[in-house]
Scaffold this motif. Structure first.
Motif, PDB file in Angstrom:
ATOM      1  N   MET A   1      39.719  30.750  23.511  1.00  0.00           N
ATOM      2  CA  MET A   1      40.024  32.153  23.679  1.00  0.00           C
ATOM      3  C   MET A   1      39.143  32.723  24.776  1.00  0.00           C
ATOM      4  N   GLN A   2      39.718  33.589  25.569  1.00  0.00           N
ATOM      5  CA  GLN A   2      39.005  34.280  26.654  1.00  0.00           C
ATOM      6  C   GLN A   2      39.057  35.775  26.373  1.00  0.00           C
ATOM      7  N   ILE A   3      37.958  36.468  26.640  1.00  0.00           N
ATOM      8  CA  ILE A   3      37.918  37.923  26.513  1.00  0.00           C
ATOM      9  C   ILE A   3      37.591  38.484  27.879  1.00  0.00           C
ATOM     10  N   ARG A   4      38.357  39.490  28.290  1.00  0.00           N
ATOM     11  CA  ARG A   4      38.161  40.104  29.603  1.00  0.00           C
ATOM     12  C   ARG A   4      38.502  41.578  29.529  1.00  0.00           C
ATOM     13  N   GLN A   5      38.077  42.314  30.547  1.00  0.00           N
ATOM     14  CA  GLN A   5      38.447  43.718  30.629  1.00  0.00           C
ATOM     15  C   GLN A   5      39.946  43.822  30.894  1.00  0.00           C
ATOM     16  N   ALA A   6      40.557  44.767  30.242  1.00  0.00           N
ATOM     17  CA  ALA A   6      41.992  44.977  30.400  1.00  0.00           C
ATOM     18  C   ALA A   6      42.308  45.540  31.783  1.00  0.00           C
ATOM     19  N   THR A   7      43.513  45.266  32.240  1.00  0.00           N
ATOM     20  CA  THR A   7      44.039  45.826  33.480  1.00  0.00           C
ATOM     21  C   THR A   7      45.295  46.621  33.133  1.00  0.00           C
ATOM     22  N   GLU A   8      45.820  47.330  34.121  1.00  0.00           N
ATOM     23  CA  GLU A   8      47.038  48.115  33.890  1.00  0.00           C
ATOM     24  C   GLU A   8      48.185  47.248  33.375  1.00  0.00           C
ATOM     25  N   ALA A  34      50.086  56.315  28.661  1.00  0.00           N
ATOM     26  CA  ALA A  34      49.040  55.312  28.449  1.00  0.00           C
ATOM     27  C   ALA A  34      48.416  54.890  29.774  1.00  0.00           C
ATOM     28  N   LEU A  35      49.235  54.703  30.787  1.00  0.00           N
ATOM     29  CA  LEU A  35      48.706  54.323  32.100  1.00  0.00           C
ATOM     30  C   LEU A  35      47.822  55.426  32.683  1.00  0.00           C
ATOM     31  N   GLU A  36      48.232  56.654  32.512  1.00  0.00           N
ATOM     32  CA  GLU A  36      47.442  57.788  32.997  1.00  0.00           C
ATOM     33  C   GLU A  36      46.078  57.838  32.298  1.00  0.00           C
ATOM     34  N   ILE A  37      46.081  57.656  30.983  1.00  0.00           N
ATOM     35  CA  ILE A  37      44.829  57.657  30.223  1.00  0.00           C
ATOM     36  C   ILE A  37      43.972  56.458  30.606  1.00  0.00           C
ATOM     37  N   PHE A  38      44.597  55.295  30.764  1.00  0.00           N
ATOM     38  CA  PHE A  38      43.850  54.093  31.135  1.00  0.00           C
ATOM     39  C   PHE A  38      43.137  54.297  32.467  1.00  0.00           C
ATOM     40  N   ARG A  39      43.816  54.891  33.428  1.00  0.00           N
ATOM     41  CA  ARG A  39      43.192  55.143  34.738  1.00  0.00           C
ATOM     42  C   ARG A  39      41.997  56.084  34.599  1.00  0.00           C
ATOM     43  N   LYS A  40      42.111  57.051  33.719  1.00  0.00           N
ATOM     44  CA  LYS A  40      40.981  57.956  33.479  1.00  0.00           C
ATOM     45  C   LYS A  40      39.817  57.200  32.838  1.00  0.00           C
ATOM     46  N   ILE A  41      40.122  56.362  31.851  1.00  0.00           N
ATOM     47  CA  ILE A  41      39.079  55.568  31.189  1.00  0.00           C
ATOM     48  C   ILE A  41      38.327  54.723  32.203  1.00  0.00           C
ATOM     49  N   GLN A  42      39.038  54.169  33.169  1.00  0.00           N
ATOM     50  CA  GLN A  42      38.389  53.316  34.169  1.00  0.00           C
ATOM     51  C   GLN A  42      37.357  54.070  34.998  1.00  0.00           C
ATOM     52  N   SER A  43      37.454  55.392  35.035  1.00  0.00           N
ATOM     53  CA  SER A  43      36.478  56.167  35.804  1.00  0.00           C
ATOM     54  C   SER A  43      35.183  56.402  35.030  1.00  0.00           C
ATOM     55  N   TYR A  44      35.183  56.135  33.736  1.00  0.00           N
ATOM     56  CA  TYR A  44      33.994  56.348  32.919  1.00  0.00           C
ATOM     57  C   TYR A  44      33.052  55.151  33.064  1.00  0.00           C
ATOM     58  N   PRO A  45      31.767  55.412  33.223  1.00  0.00           N
ATOM     59  CA  PRO A  45      30.840  54.279  33.238  1.00  0.00           C
ATOM     60  C   PRO A  45      30.663  53.716  31.821  1.00  0.00           C
ATOM     61  N   ASN A  46      30.614  52.439  31.710  1.00  0.00           N
ATOM     62  CA  ASN A  46      30.306  51.749  30.451  1.00  0.00           C
ATOM     63  C   ASN A  46      31.309  51.998  29.333  1.00  0.00           C
ATOM     64  N   TYR A  47      32.564  52.241  29.683  1.00  0.00           N
ATOM     65  CA  TYR A  47      33.621  52.367  28.684  1.00  0.00           C
ATOM     66  C   TYR A  47      34.790  51.519  29.163  1.00  0.00           C
ATOM     67  N   HIS A  48      35.123  50.490  28.371  1.00  0.00           N
ATOM     68  CA  HIS A  48      36.164  49.561  28.790  1.00  0.00           C
ATOM     69  C   HIS A  48      37.023  49.151  27.596  1.00  0.00           C
ATOM     70  N   ILE A  49      38.247  48.813  27.899  1.00  0.00           N
ATOM     71  CA  ILE A  49      39.147  48.204  26.928  1.00  0.00           C
ATOM     72  C   ILE A  49      39.172  46.716  27.245  1.00  0.00           C
ATOM     73  N   TYR A  50      39.101  45.908  26.210  1.00  0.00           N
ATOM     74  CA  TYR A  50      39.049  44.455  26.376  1.00  0.00           C
ATOM     75  C   TYR A  50      40.278  43.816  25.742  1.00  0.00           C
ATOM     76  N   ILE A  51      40.637  42.681  26.301  1.00  0.00           N
ATOM     77  CA  ILE A  51      41.764  41.873  25.830  1.00  0.00           C
ATOM     78  C   ILE A  51      41.235  40.494  25.465  1.00  0.00           C
ATOM     79  N   ALA A  52      41.671  40.004  24.325  1.00  0.00           N
ATOM     80  CA  ALA A  52      41.424  38.606  23.949  1.00  0.00           C
ATOM     81  C   ALA A  52      42.740  37.869  24.151  1.00  0.00           C
ATOM     82  N   GLU A  53      42.681  36.759  24.854  1.00  0.00           N
ATOM     83  CA  GLU A  53      43.911  36.020  25.135  1.00  0.00           C
ATOM     84  C   GLU A  53      43.660  34.525  25.091  1.00  0.00           C
TER      85      GLU A  53
END
Length: 147
Positions: A1-8, A34-53
């Motif tokens: 399993m790999q964990i990484r920061q989510a992308t659009e 969701a895409l609009e919110i995700f783009r806003k989240i990306q502007s925050y320092p030290n706040y990320h959504i992660y994906i396990a795949e």
């Protein structure tokens, strides 16, 4: 399993995972919102959504915010939110790996604690978090705001 920061491009999979937690199995937000919110989240320092795949398949997701504090001698704290393992991959250790990853990120960022909240009705989740060493601490309060 790999964990990484989510992308659009991960947003549809993330919304699908969130829908698994809803009683009717529907997403609570549109893809465009969701895409609009995700783009806003990306502007925050030290706040990320992660994906396990694994092998290109999304197994789960979580978000992690690492917050600076004036209290606690300036030590940071970690806040884990929105933890979901795909229902067809639950009870196979993926959630544990995701949580250990998040906790290790907090250690690397010199957090003095990691916290999360969980719905009172999700007793299986409570047992899971406790098995990882999380302890009940204080009370959680909320005021539902009608938007």
């Amino acid at each position: 399993m790999q964990i990484r920061q989510a992308t659009e491009s991960d947003i549809p999979s993330i919304l699908s995972l969130y829908a698994q937690l809803e009683p009717n199995g529907e997403s609570t937000i549109s893809l465009s919102n969701a895409l609009e919110i995700f783009r806003k989240i990306q502007s925050y320092p030290n706040y990320h959504i992660y994906i396990a795949e694994q092998e290109g398949e999304t197994l789960g997701t979580f978000s992690l915010a690492i917050v600076d504090n004036l209290a606690h001698f300036g030590a940071r704290s970690g806040l884990i939110e929105d933890v979901v393992v795909d229902e067809k991959h639950r009870y196979r250790g993926f959630g544990k790996e995701m949580m250990q990853y998040a906790i290790n990120l907090c250690r690397q960022n010199f957090c003095y604690k990691v916290s999360l909240s969980s719905n009172l009705q999700r007793e299986n989740a409570h047992r899971f978090y406790e098995s990882l060493g999380f302890q009940k601490h204080g009370f959680s309060y909320q005021i539902p705001l009608d938007l």
